[in-house]
Design an enzyme around this catalytic site. Sequence first.
Site, PDB file in Angstrom:
ATOM      1  N   VAL A 246      -3.668  -2.661 -20.627  1.00  0.00           N
ATOM      2  CA  VAL A 246      -4.335  -3.953 -20.415  1.00  0.00           C
ATOM      3  C   VAL A 246      -5.841  -3.761 -20.553  1.00  0.00           C
ATOM      4  O   VAL A 246      -6.523  -4.510 -21.263  1.00  0.00           O
ATOM      5  CB  VAL A 246      -3.968  -4.539 -19.023  1.00  0.00           C
ATOM      6  CG1 VAL A 246      -4.890  -5.693 -18.659  1.00  0.00           C
ATOM      7  CG2 VAL A 246      -2.510  -4.987 -19.007  1.00  0.00           C
TER       8      VAL A 246
ATOM      9  N   ARG B 118      -7.585  -1.326 -22.033  1.00  0.00           N
ATOM     10  CA  ARG B 118      -8.075  -0.932 -23.362  1.00  0.00           C
ATOM     11  C   ARG B 118      -7.907  -2.050 -24.389  1.00  0.00           C
ATOM     12  O   ARG B 118      -8.791  -2.265 -25.225  1.00  0.00           O
ATOM     13  CB  ARG B 118      -7.399   0.364 -23.802  1.00  0.00           C
ATOM     14  CG  ARG B 118      -7.889   1.511 -22.910  1.00  0.00           C
ATOM     15  CD  ARG B 118      -7.606   2.882 -23.409  1.00  0.00           C
ATOM     16  NE  ARG B 118      -8.306   3.842 -22.553  1.00  0.00           N
ATOM     17  CZ  ARG B 118      -8.061   5.139 -22.527  1.00  0.00           C
ATOM     18  NH1 ARG B 118      -7.125   5.657 -23.313  1.00  0.00           N
ATOM     19  NH2 ARG B 118      -8.755   5.930 -21.730  1.00  0.00           N
TER      20      ARG B 118
ATOM     21  N   ARG C 299       3.050  -5.231  -0.471  1.00  0.00           N
ATOM     22  CA  ARG C 299       3.927  -6.405  -0.382  1.00  0.00           C
ATOM     23  C   ARG C 299       3.141  -7.380   0.477  1.00  0.00           C
ATOM     24  O   ARG C 299       2.910  -7.117   1.653  1.00  0.00           O
ATOM     25  CB  ARG C 299       5.249  -6.036   0.279  1.00  0.00           C
ATOM     26  CG  ARG C 299       6.042  -5.026  -0.535  1.00  0.00           C
ATOM     27  CD  ARG C 299       7.504  -5.053  -0.176  1.00  0.00           C
ATOM     28  NE  ARG C 299       8.203  -3.961  -0.826  1.00  0.00           N
ATOM     29  CZ  ARG C 299       8.601  -3.975  -2.097  1.00  0.00           C
ATOM     30  NH1 ARG C 299       8.367  -5.024  -2.853  1.00  0.00           N
ATOM     31  NH2 ARG C 299       9.247  -2.942  -2.607  1.00  0.00           N
TER      32      ARG C 299
ATOM     33  N   THR D  85       9.679  -3.116 -12.339  1.00  0.00           N
ATOM     34  CA  THR D  85      10.409  -2.810 -11.102  1.00  0.00           C
ATOM     35  C   THR D  85      11.482  -1.778 -11.399  1.00  0.00           C
ATOM     36  O   THR D  85      12.184  -1.899 -12.414  1.00  0.00           O
ATOM     37  CB  THR D  85      11.080  -4.055 -10.476  1.00  0.00           C
ATOM     38  OG1 THR D  85      12.034  -3.628  -9.491  1.00  0.00           O
ATOM     39  CG2 THR D  85      11.800  -4.923 -11.484  1.00  0.00           C
TER      40      THR D  85
ATOM     41  N   ASP E 106      14.143  -1.598  -9.997  1.00  0.00           N
ATOM     42  CA  ASP E 106      15.457  -2.226  -9.796  1.00  0.00           C
ATOM     43  C   ASP E 106      16.037  -2.808 -11.090  1.00  0.00           C
ATOM     44  O   ASP E 106      17.248  -3.016 -11.190  1.00  0.00           O
ATOM     45  CB  ASP E 106      15.354  -3.353  -8.759  1.00  0.00           C
ATOM     46  CG  ASP E 106      14.821  -2.865  -7.424  1.00  0.00           C
ATOM     47  OD1 ASP E 106      14.947  -1.658  -7.149  1.00  0.00           O
ATOM     48  OD2 ASP E 106      14.271  -3.690  -6.661  1.00  0.00           O
TER      49      ASP E 106
ATOM     50  N   ARG F  21      33.676  19.464  -2.045  1.00  0.00           N
ATOM     51  CA  ARG F  21      33.363  18.326  -1.187  1.00  0.00           C
ATOM     52  C   ARG F  21      33.153  17.049  -2.004  1.00  0.00           C
ATOM     53  O   ARG F  21      32.873  17.097  -3.198  1.00  0.00           O
ATOM     54  CB  ARG F  21      32.041  18.594  -0.450  1.00  0.00           C
ATOM     55  CG  ARG F  21      32.232  19.387   0.799  1.00  0.00           C
ATOM     56  CD  ARG F  21      30.883  19.663   1.411  1.00  0.00           C
ATOM     57  NE  ARG F  21      31.019  20.374   2.658  1.00  0.00           N
ATOM     58  CZ  ARG F  21      30.071  21.102   3.199  1.00  0.00           C
ATOM     59  NH1 ARG F  21      28.918  21.243   2.573  1.00  0.00           N
ATOM     60  NH2 ARG F  21      30.264  21.693   4.349  1.00  0.00           N
TER      61      ARG F  21
ATOM     62  N   ALA G 114      29.556  10.420 -12.573  1.00  0.00           N
ATOM     63  CA  ALA G 114      30.110  10.194 -11.236  1.00  0.00           C
ATOM     64  C   ALA G 114      31.590   9.817 -11.311  1.00  0.00           C
ATOM     65  O   ALA G 114      32.042   9.217 -12.286  1.00  0.00           O
ATOM     66  CB  ALA G 114      29.327   9.081 -10.549  1.00  0.00           C
TER      67      ALA G 114
ATOM     68  N   HIS H 155      12.919   6.532  -1.335  1.00  0.00           N
ATOM     69  CA  HIS H 155      11.691   6.350  -2.110  1.00  0.00           C
ATOM     70  C   HIS H 155      11.383   7.481  -3.081  1.00  0.00           C
ATOM     71  O   HIS H 155      10.493   7.332  -3.932  1.00  0.00           O
ATOM     72  CB  HIS H 155      10.506   6.140  -1.164  1.00  0.00           C
ATOM     73  CG  HIS H 155      10.586   4.822  -0.445  1.00  0.00           C
ATOM     74  ND1 HIS H 155      11.382   4.645   0.662  1.00  0.00           N
ATOM     75  CD2 HIS H 155      10.009   3.629  -0.695  1.00  0.00           C
ATOM     76  CE1 HIS H 155      11.275   3.389   1.071  1.00  0.00           C
ATOM     77  NE2 HIS H 155      10.449   2.755   0.270  1.00  0.00           N
TER      78      HIS H 155
ATOM     79  N   ARG I  95      11.063   6.439  -6.558  1.00  0.00           N
ATOM     80  CA  ARG I  95       9.922   5.684  -7.062  1.00  0.00           C
ATOM     81  C   ARG I  95       8.766   6.581  -7.488  1.00  0.00           C
ATOM     82  O   ARG I  95       7.879   6.160  -8.228  1.00  0.00           O
ATOM     83  CB  ARG I  95       9.416   4.734  -5.961  1.00  0.00           C
ATOM     84  CG  ARG I  95      10.278   3.534  -5.742  1.00  0.00           C
ATOM     85  CD  ARG I  95       9.487   2.251  -5.684  1.00  0.00           C
ATOM     86  NE  ARG I  95       8.476   2.229  -4.671  1.00  0.00           N
ATOM     87  CZ  ARG I  95       8.551   1.546  -3.516  1.00  0.00           C
ATOM     88  NH1 ARG I  95       9.625   0.829  -3.255  1.00  0.00           N
ATOM     89  NH2 ARG I  95       7.573   1.555  -2.669  1.00  0.00           N
TER      90      ARG I  95
HETATM   91  O1  F6P Z   1      11.988  -3.143  -5.427  1.00  0.00           O
HETATM   92  C1  F6P Z   1      11.798  -1.762  -5.493  1.00  0.00           C
HETATM   93  C2  F6P Z   1      12.367  -1.102  -4.255  1.00  0.00           C
HETATM   94  O2  F6P Z   1      12.143   0.283  -4.390  1.00  0.00           O
HETATM   95  C3  F6P Z   1      13.831  -1.390  -3.968  1.00  0.00           C
HETATM   96  O3  F6P Z   1      14.704  -0.629  -4.749  1.00  0.00           O
HETATM   97  C4  F6P Z   1      13.914  -1.073  -2.506  1.00  0.00           C
HETATM   98  O4  F6P Z   1      14.973  -1.750  -1.880  1.00  0.00           O
HETATM   99  C5  F6P Z   1      12.586  -1.560  -1.996  1.00  0.00           C
HETATM  100  O5  F6P Z   1      11.700  -1.551  -3.102  1.00  0.00           O
HETATM  101  C6  F6P Z   1      12.002  -0.740  -0.892  1.00  0.00           C
HETATM  102  O6  F6P Z   1      10.859  -1.390  -0.477  1.00  0.00           O
HETATM  103  P1  F6P Z   1       9.699  -0.717   0.375  1.00  0.00           P
HETATM  104  O7  F6P Z   1       9.011   0.282  -0.493  1.00  0.00           O
HETATM  105  O8  F6P Z   1       8.825  -1.858   0.736  1.00  0.00           O
HETATM  106  O9  F6P Z   1      10.369  -0.065   1.534  1.00  0.00           O
END
Ligand code: F6P
Length: 323
Positions: A23, A25, A72, A125, A127, A162, A186, A253, A256
């Site tokens: 954005v 550049r 958020r 995202t 998700d 297991r 899986a 997390h 992420r």
């Molecule tokens: O929307 C992305 C996400 O990582 C979801 O997969 C997860 O449910 C949520 O955010 C977790 O949110 P926070 O980081 O606010 O705990």
Amino acid sequence: MPRLAVVTSGGDAPGMNAAVRAVVRAAVAHGWEVHGVPHGYTGLIGGELRTLGLRDVGGIIEQGGTVLGTSRCERLKSGEGLELALATLRTLDIAALVVIGGNGSQTGAWELAQHGAPVVGIASTIDNDLYGTDISIGATTATDVALQAINQLRVTASAMTRAFLVEVMGRSCGYLALMAGIAGGAEAIVIPEAELPPEELARELRAGYLRGKSHAIAVVAEGARYPAEALLSYFREHRDRLGFDVRATRLGHVQRGGAPGAFDRMLGTQLGVAAVSAAMEGRFGTLVGLRAGEPTLTTLAQVAGRTRPADRRLLELARMMAM
Ligand code: F6P
């Protein structure tokens, strides 16, 4: 010189930095002055933007998270917060605001747009549940992180015969579970789009052992009706009848924080450039996503408050491959 502001909002996603860089550049190349908004909509409400030049976004394409910071922001949903955010845009004479984020963020963007703000969204995202794009920034890298964990869990699962329940993120969407489950081989996948009661899941896992497998991996979406913790309790309670030991790992997390892979760097770059083009053409109130391989605009009115489920038909493929 017209001014463009860029904000990353909601959950961070690997590849957001590539989008910020693109954005900045692309906008600078077209003669715009760029301002970065710190900490998501919270920073927009606070009005503490800083200018971003070409060198400010050097060396960030390979970093996860977002150099702008994110949040958020519940306050944007209040009339007072919204008014302050709009006031920032007016005071700084911002001619375009690019919002990089997922569902909640694009719903906020639509709210701003309805009050006259010149907004363009970018689909981001892990998700991958946004309407208006086939794939969102961050989803591919997050899948790879989950995949690596699954690979490693299979090693110990096999060694000790297991069963493992691996819970992945995704909010109410099963995309991450489906992709990581299929790519990770899986034995079972549990997603909100196609619920699997504990007894049926146990049957699938046991069937794998009967076919001669030394392990059983079930990838479970966090949004499923029976997430990993609930399944673990059930399996432990019925341990003797089911005949196998089970462990659960919640990746959380960790998914992420990965460094963006090539795909997310490319996607962030492509969508960032497309968002600047959309802003230059005055096509506000839109989300830039990737559809059929092409950056495509969808109105934020269509995107806001809506989610896109995972393709449950892929479960058939997963079942066949689990044989
Ligand atoms: O929307 C992305 C996400 O990582 C979801 O997969 C997860 O449910 C949520 O955010 C977790 O949110 P926070 O980081 O606010 O705990």
